[in-house]
Scaffold this motif. Structure first.
Motif, PDB file in Angstrom:
ATOM      1  N   UNK B  62      -8.264 -10.306  11.544  1.00 39.05           N
ATOM      2  CA  UNK B  62      -8.385  -9.254  10.522  1.00 39.05           C
ATOM      3  C   UNK B  62      -7.247  -8.243  10.582  1.00 39.05           C
ATOM      4  N   UNK B  63      -6.252  -8.487  11.434  1.00 42.69           N
ATOM      5  CA  UNK B  63      -5.034  -7.661  11.401  1.00 42.69           C
ATOM      6  C   UNK B  63      -4.253  -7.933  10.113  1.00 42.69           C
ATOM      7  N   UNK B  64      -4.521  -9.080   9.493  1.00 43.67           N
ATOM      8  CA  UNK B  64      -3.857  -9.460   8.253  1.00 43.67           C
ATOM      9  C   UNK B  64      -4.789  -9.155   7.084  1.00 43.67           C
ATOM     10  N   UNK B  65      -4.274  -8.438   6.099  1.00 46.26           N
ATOM     11  CA  UNK B  65      -5.094  -8.158   4.929  1.00 46.26           C
ATOM     12  C   UNK B  65      -4.240  -8.208   3.673  1.00 46.26           C
ATOM     13  N   UNK B  66      -4.889  -8.564   2.572  1.00 47.91           N
ATOM     14  CA  UNK B  66      -4.194  -8.648   1.301  1.00 47.91           C
ATOM     15  C   UNK B  66      -4.773  -7.675   0.296  1.00 47.91           C
ATOM     16  N   UNK B  67      -3.935  -7.265  -0.651  1.00 46.76           N
ATOM     17  CA  UNK B  67      -4.383  -6.311  -1.660  1.00 46.76           C
ATOM     18  C   UNK B  67      -3.412  -6.330  -2.832  1.00 46.76           C
ATOM     19  N   UNK B  68      -3.745  -5.527  -3.836  1.00 46.09           N
ATOM     20  CA  UNK B  68      -2.816  -5.221  -4.914  1.00 46.09           C
ATOM     21  C   UNK B  68      -2.434  -3.749  -4.718  1.00 46.09           C
ATOM     22  N   UNK B  69      -1.153  -3.494  -4.629  1.00 43.45           N
ATOM     23  CA  UNK B  69      -0.648  -2.123  -4.491  1.00 43.45           C
ATOM     24  C   UNK B  69       0.248  -1.832  -5.687  1.00 43.45           C
ATOM     25  N   UNK B  70      -0.239  -0.970  -6.554  1.00 40.49           N
ATOM     26  CA  UNK B  70       0.528  -0.693  -7.768  1.00 40.49           C
ATOM     27  C   UNK B  70       0.643  -1.963  -8.595  1.00 40.49           C
ATOM     28  N   UNK B  71       1.872  -2.401  -8.845  1.00 39.43           N
ATOM     29  CA  UNK B  71       2.069  -3.587  -9.664  1.00 39.43           C
ATOM     30  C   UNK B  71       2.491  -4.796  -8.854  1.00 39.43           C
ATOM     31  N   UNK B  72       2.193  -4.765  -7.544  1.00 40.05           N
ATOM     32  CA  UNK B  72       2.606  -5.863  -6.671  1.00 40.05           C
ATOM     33  C   UNK B  72       1.437  -6.300  -5.791  1.00 40.05           C
ATOM     34  N   UNK B  73       1.460  -7.560  -5.376  1.00 37.41           N
ATOM     35  CA  UNK B  73       0.545  -8.008  -4.334  1.00 37.41           C
ATOM     36  C   UNK B  73       1.118  -7.577  -2.994  1.00 37.41           C
ATOM     37  N   UNK B  74       0.260  -7.373  -2.026  1.00 43.47           N
ATOM     38  CA  UNK B  74       0.709  -6.871  -0.742  1.00 43.47           C
ATOM     39  C   UNK B  74       0.007  -7.584   0.401  1.00 43.47           C
ATOM     40  N   UNK B  75       0.759  -7.799   1.479  1.00 45.25           N
ATOM     41  CA  UNK B  75       0.229  -8.316   2.736  1.00 45.25           C
ATOM     42  C   UNK B  75       0.489  -7.248   3.787  1.00 45.25           C
ATOM     43  N   UNK B  76      -0.559  -6.752   4.390  1.00 45.31           N
ATOM     44  CA  UNK B  76      -0.435  -5.733   5.423  1.00 45.31           C
ATOM     45  C   UNK B  76      -0.800  -6.332   6.774  1.00 45.31           C
ATOM     46  N   UNK B  77       0.070  -6.096   7.726  1.00 42.56           N
ATOM     47  CA  UNK B  77      -0.167  -6.522   9.108  1.00 42.56           C
ATOM     48  C   UNK B  77      -0.300  -5.261   9.948  1.00 42.56           C
ATOM     49  N   UNK B  78      -1.442  -5.095  10.584  1.00 38.96           N
ATOM     50  CA  UNK B  78      -1.641  -3.940  11.457  1.00 38.96           C
ATOM     51  C   UNK B  78      -1.607  -4.407  12.915  1.00 38.96           C
ATOM     52  N   UNK B  79      -1.148  -3.524  13.789  1.00 41.08           N
ATOM     53  CA  UNK B  79      -1.041  -3.894  15.200  1.00 41.08           C
ATOM     54  C   UNK B  79      -0.140  -5.093  15.396  1.00 41.08           C
ATOM     55  N   UNK B  80       1.069  -5.034  14.851  1.00 36.71           N
ATOM     56  CA  UNK B  80       1.983  -6.169  14.886  1.00 36.71           C
ATOM     57  C   UNK B  80       2.209  -6.662  16.315  1.00 36.71           C
ATOM     58  N   UNK B  81       2.270  -7.980  16.434  1.00 34.49           N
ATOM     59  CA  UNK B  81       2.496  -8.611  17.726  1.00 34.49           C
ATOM     60  C   UNK B  81       3.776  -9.437  17.671  1.00 34.49           C
ATOM     61  N   UNK B  82       4.294  -9.752  18.824  1.00 35.04           N
ATOM     62  CA  UNK B  82       5.553 -10.494  18.890  1.00 35.04           C
ATOM     63  C   UNK B  82       5.466 -11.818  18.130  1.00 35.04           C
ATOM     64  N   UNK B  83       4.318 -12.484  18.209  1.00 26.64           N
ATOM     65  CA  UNK B  83       4.239 -13.779  17.532  1.00 26.64           C
ATOM     66  C   UNK B  83       3.956 -13.659  16.031  1.00 26.64           C
ATOM     67  N   UNK B  84       3.972 -12.436  15.515  1.00 25.79           N
ATOM     68  CA  UNK B  84       3.941 -12.258  14.056  1.00 25.79           C
ATOM     69  C   UNK B  84       5.340 -12.415  13.468  1.00 25.79           C
TER      70      UNK B  84
END
Lengths: 118, 110
Positions: B62-84
């Motif tokens: 669940x560190x990876x999440x998707x959304x619509x931000x303004x007029x774009x799709x977005x992928x948010x990564x929280x707590x980034x790890x080296x293997x990201x």
């Protein structure tokens, strides 16, 4: 587990033909649409073709329309991509992927490399 | 000719948060384009992260999440790890049986 495995890649001369196969297992193949996606060396992903679960609808990227044909044999749980009139720009790793219900791809196979070169 | 745009590269610090975006050369991305996101490391097949805008694929943390931000799709990564550290691709369904991938974003974790 759900798995797709591509085969049939190789080296072919410009203007030549090649047929790729994708063997599916772990799911009811006959109820899912399938895709081919390719990736040229060092480049991004490019969607190539789609086939409906029963083979009645097929769609192609403009870059391959009229040269490539997607097909399937549900009795053999196998997807195919017949590639004719190959060009240097068709050189790529070709992936097959199962269609997700919401216009996405999953899972992907490991890919098979097609090299078009004289 | 529909062109899907992504940032060519991005960097994030370990433990940080990063948002990658996916837009259209003309127009806005909405849920009607069914944006999906894929992660790919060199020499490997793509791995599905998010589909239908914000649905995580099986096994994706669940560190990876998707959304619509303004007029774009977005992928948010929280707590980034080296293997990201990977290439990330979005794809949009543009209708009439056609899908278009973005050019990909190379994410560096440092």
């Amino acid at each position: 587990q759900v798995q797709v495995v591509e085969s049939g890649g190789g080296v072919v001369q410009p203007g030549g033909s090649l047929r790729l196969s994708c063997a599916a297992s772990g799911f009811t193949f006959s109820t899912y649409a399938m895709h081919w996606v390719r990736q040229a060396p060092g480049k991004g992903l490019e969607w190539v073709a789609f086939i409906r679960y029963d083979g009645t609808k097929k769609y192609y990227a403009d870059s391959v329309k009229g040269r490539f044909t997607i097909s399937r044999d549900n009795s053999k749980t196998t997807l195919y991509l017949q590639m004719n009139s190959l060009r240097a720009e068709d050189t790529a790793v070709y992936y097959c992927a199962k269609d997700l219900p919401d216009y996405a791809f999953d899972p992907w196979g490991q890919g098979t490399l097609v090299t078009v070169s004289s | 000719q529909t062109v899907v745009t992504q940032e060519p590269s991005f960097s994030v610090s370990p433990g940080g948060t990063v948002t990658l975006t996916c837009g259209l050369s003309s127009g806005s991305v909405s849920t009607s384009y069914y944006p999906s996101w894929y992660q790919q490391t060199p020499g490997q097949a793509p791995r599905t992260l998010i589909y239908n805008t914000n649905t995580r694929s099986t096994g994706v943390p669940d560190r990876f999440s998707g959304s619509i931000l303004g007029n774009r799709a977005a992928l948010t990564i929280t707590g980034a790890q080296a293997d990201d550290e990977s290439d990330y691709y979005c794809v949009l369904y543009v209708g009439s049986g056609s899908w278009v991938f973005g050019g990909g974003t190379k994410l560096t974790v440092l």
